[in-house]
Scaffold this motif. Structure first.
Motif, short mmCIF file in Angstrom:
data_model
loop_
_atom_site.label_atom_id
_atom_site.label_comp_id
_atom_site.label_asym_id
_atom_site.label_seq_id
_atom_site.Cartn_x
_atom_site.Cartn_y
_atom_site.Cartn_z
N UNK A 171 0.85 -1.20 0.00
CA UNK A 171 0.00 0.00 0.00
C UNK A 171 0.88 1.24 0.00
N UNK A 172 0.44 2.26 -0.73
CA UNK A 172 1.18 3.52 -0.77
C UNK A 172 0.51 4.56 0.11
N UNK A 173 1.27 5.49 0.68
CA UNK A 173 0.67 6.55 1.49
C UNK A 173 -0.25 7.43 0.63
N UNK A 174 -1.19 8.09 1.26
CA UNK A 174 -2.14 8.98 0.56
C UNK A 174 -1.51 10.38 0.44
N UNK A 175 -0.46 10.45 -0.34
CA UNK A 175 0.23 11.72 -0.55
C UNK A 175 -0.27 12.37 -1.84
N UNK A 176 -0.01 13.66 -1.97
CA UNK A 176 -0.37 14.37 -3.20
C UNK A 176 0.38 13.78 -4.39
N UNK A 177 1.65 13.45 -4.17
CA UNK A 177 2.48 12.85 -5.21
C UNK A 177 3.53 11.96 -4.56
N UNK A 178 3.82 10.85 -5.20
CA UNK A 178 4.86 9.94 -4.74
C UNK A 178 5.82 9.69 -5.89
N UNK A 179 7.01 10.25 -5.78
CA UNK A 179 8.05 10.05 -6.78
C UNK A 179 8.97 8.95 -6.28
N UNK A 180 8.92 7.82 -6.94
CA UNK A 180 9.77 6.68 -6.58
C UNK A 180 9.87 5.77 -7.79
N UNK A 181 11.04 5.73 -8.43
CA UNK A 181 11.19 4.89 -9.63
C UNK A 181 10.90 3.42 -9.39
N UNK A 182 10.94 2.99 -8.11
CA UNK A 182 10.70 1.57 -7.81
C UNK A 182 9.22 1.25 -7.64
N UNK A 183 8.35 2.25 -7.78
CA UNK A 183 6.91 1.95 -7.82
C UNK A 183 6.62 1.02 -8.99
N UNK A 184 5.74 0.05 -8.77
CA UNK A 184 5.40 -0.88 -9.84
C UNK A 184 4.77 -0.18 -11.03
N UNK A 185 4.06 0.91 -10.76
CA UNK A 185 3.35 1.61 -11.83
C UNK A 185 4.15 2.79 -12.39
N UNK A 186 5.43 2.87 -12.05
CA UNK A 186 6.28 3.95 -12.57
C UNK A 186 7.14 3.40 -13.71
N UNK A 187 7.06 4.02 -14.87
CA UNK A 187 7.79 3.55 -16.05
C UNK A 187 9.05 4.36 -16.31
N UNK A 188 9.52 5.08 -15.30
CA UNK A 188 10.74 5.87 -15.48
C UNK A 188 11.86 4.96 -15.94
N UNK A 189 12.65 5.37 -16.95
CA UNK A 189 13.61 4.44 -17.58
C UNK A 189 14.74 3.95 -16.67
N UNK A 190 15.07 4.71 -15.62
CA UNK A 190 16.18 4.31 -14.76
C UNK A 190 15.68 4.14 -13.34
#
Length: 563
Positions: A171-190
């Motif tokens: 579960x992720x915190x209820x933040x306005x934004x969560x920047x984390x490349x290791x999120x499963x739903x984040x497609x950031x290339x690195x």
């Protein structure tokens, strides 16, 4: 030591790359081992530039984070920049707060107290924000698991933006934004950015809204490079560019805080290794021995004279840290031996009086003696707190996750983690951890491994070859300094043990043809003297190094092992 020679790349690929780059086969071999297969890839590797950085808006929630910060700036909201007390956290806070202060005066910084609040986002920090009219918290290098803390902040009308690089929970915190490349739903290339790297991407995104380019942000790269080195993230891809360019800033135009530390180091050009062993321990010492605020103050100071004063304070903390971790290491080793626990698959030790600030260092030192996944516990309030360190190839985070029934909370990486638990659960956890590791670890991992890039002849070690190898830097995980092996070496007859305790080995080696002679230094290899006496032939594993003495530079070999 296990000696493992890396597989040779396909000969066709070596030939093609050798011709494309006009280099020796051994250089093409080393590049291919690092995944570099073309002229363009080699150009990017040897000449990193800001153009290699990805568009920050490729990161999930970046648009939301930028929009919320822009609103706060436009409406004159008070912003708090919150970060952990280690190097990655304090450099992140220094970077983000320095940038935001170019746009508003309404910026506060907050580093939790290691002993009073512990790791990560704290209720006390949120209360501080509430008491001071802060409506937006930007959390760096922490927060990805702070579900209850973010909910608490939301109840008080305080928004959160999380910039983290640790692995998220289910579960992720209820933040306005969560920047984390290791999120499963984040497609950031690195995926391997450190916390400060994620913070830099946010600054990069914010700056584009002001018509700035990445070139306008180079002053922050000394912070990013230091965090990359200290947090032991891979120095590949985007991290390589950030570390390479950040080192240029450190060596040509460091911020006053770094300049004050560097002035004590009698070296013209700092490598990433120098940063890891010179700058990083001093920044860390503030949070370990006193408070992380001292580090942020040093890193954000613009007055060189004040920076020198702050650096002197931190130097005192670092000296205290050295004495403390040395004493506790001796006590921990004694505990392992007294309890006859050398034969297990783990090392888990505890004493209520051990200094919480150095238990991670102690865990690393214990691995040098007993090569096992290691946890060092101490008392922290009404709980026990531990630092975990692992050995190459074993994921200690996964092992802790399997023991989570006994743990209050934990977080971290494959090779380093932190946790807390109730004192009554210590013995049950200790057994569960031992059982889990014994079930899952490959037994061969329990012997330290030296990975050898290539076997070469001593006559291959030339100044020209060394000049090329130096361009492979900065070195670190994913791009370690090349290790070589040579056969049939002999000492010229003057090998000896050196150092105060005679624990190091200094020899001069030559090959069978006697066409080359090189001085070698083997730290902690004094017990190998017998192996090389009477000109007995031997094999050596080594890296190529430079010896600077009286203004002259000569090649030498740094021995890793001999047999």
């Amino acid at each position: 030591m296990r000696w493992t020679i890396k597989p040779k790349p396909e000969s066709e690929k070596v030939d093609a790359l050798q011709k494309a780059l006009q280099v020796e086969p051994i250089v093409a071999n080393l590049l291919l081992q690092r995944g570099i297969e073309s002229y363009d890839a080699a150009k990017t590797f040897f000449r990193p530039s800001l153009k290699d950085l990805h568009d920050p808006y490729l990161m999930k929630d970046m648009d939301l984070a930028v929009a919320r910060i822009e609103t706060a700036l436009e409406e004159g909201e008070h912003i708090m920049v919150y970060g952990d007390y280690d190097v990655d956290g304090t450099t992140s806070v220094a970077l983000m707060s320095s940038y935001l202060r170019t746009r508003t005066d309404l910026v506060a910084t907050y580093i939790p107290d290691r002993y009073d609040e512990g790791y990560g986002v704290s209720f006390k920090g949120i209360d501080f924000a509430d008491d001071n009219g802060i409506s937006l918290i930007i959390a760096l290098d922490c927060g990805i698991k702070a579900i209850d803390k973010v909910a608490y902040a939301n109840e008080k009308g305080i928004d959160f933006i999380i910039c983290d690089h640790h692995r998220p929970g289910a579960e992720l915190p209820k933040a306005v934004a969560i920047l984390d490349p290791k999120r499963d739903d984040c497609t950031y290339p690195y995926k391997e950015l450190c916390g400060c790297g994620v913070g830099f991407k946010l600054v990069q995104a914010l700056s584009t809204r002001q018509g700035q380019t990445t070139e306008d942000l180079t002053e922050y790269l000394d912070l990013v490079a230091t965090a990359i080195g200290a947090d032991i993230v891979p120095i590949t891809g985007e991290n390589r560019a950030l570390a390479y360019l950040g080192l240029q800033v450190i060596n040509t135009n460091p911020r006053p805080g770094f300049a004050a530390i560097i002035s004590e180091v009698k070296k013209e050009t700092l490598t990433i290794t120098d940063v890891v062993f010179t700058i990083a321990p001093r920044i860390n010492a503030a949070g370990r021995m006193k408070h992380g605020n001292y580090a942020v103050t040093l890193l954000t100071e613009t007055d060189p004279e004040l920076a020198k004063t702050y650096a002197a304070e931190i130097e005192f903390f670092n000296s205290d840290r050295k004495e403390t971790d040395k004493r506790i290491t001796i006590e921990a080793l004694d505990q392992i031996e007294t309890n006859n626990e050398q034969e297990g698959f783990t090392s888990v030790v505890y004493h209520e009086s051990w200094h919480k600030g150095v238990i991670g260092i102690v865990a690393s030192r214990l691995i040098e003696s007993y090569y096992r996944p290691t946890l060092v516990f101490t008392k922290s309030g009404d709980r026990l707190a531990a630092s975990a360190r692992s050995i190459s190839g074993f994921d200690v985070y996964n092992a802790l996750e399997a023991c989570s029934d006994h743990i209050e909370q934990f977080g971290g990486h494959k090779y380093a983690a932190g946790l807390t638990l109730k004192s009554e659960n210590y013995e049950a956890f200790k057994q569960a951890f031992e059982d889990e590791v014994s079930k899952t670890i490959d037994r061969s991992l329990l012997m330290p491994e030296i990975k050898i890039d290539a076997q070469i002849d001593l006559c291959d070690v030339t100044p020209k070859f060394n000049r090329i190898l130096k361009q492979f830097a900065p070195f670190g995980p994913g791009n370690m300094s090349p290790i070589f092996m040579s056969d049939n070496l002999t000492d010229t007859g003057y090998g000896k043990c050196v150092g105060e305790d005679k624990s190091h080995l200094r020899i001069t080696v030559t090959n069978p043809e006697k066409t080359n002679k090189l001085v070698c230094i083997g730290f902690s290899l004094g017990d190998k003297l017998e192996t090389i006496t009477n000109k007995k032939p031997f094999q050596a594993v080594y890296s190529i190094d430079e010896n600077h003495w009286n203004g002259t530079v000569s090649l030498q070999l740094k021995l890793r092992d001999i047999k």
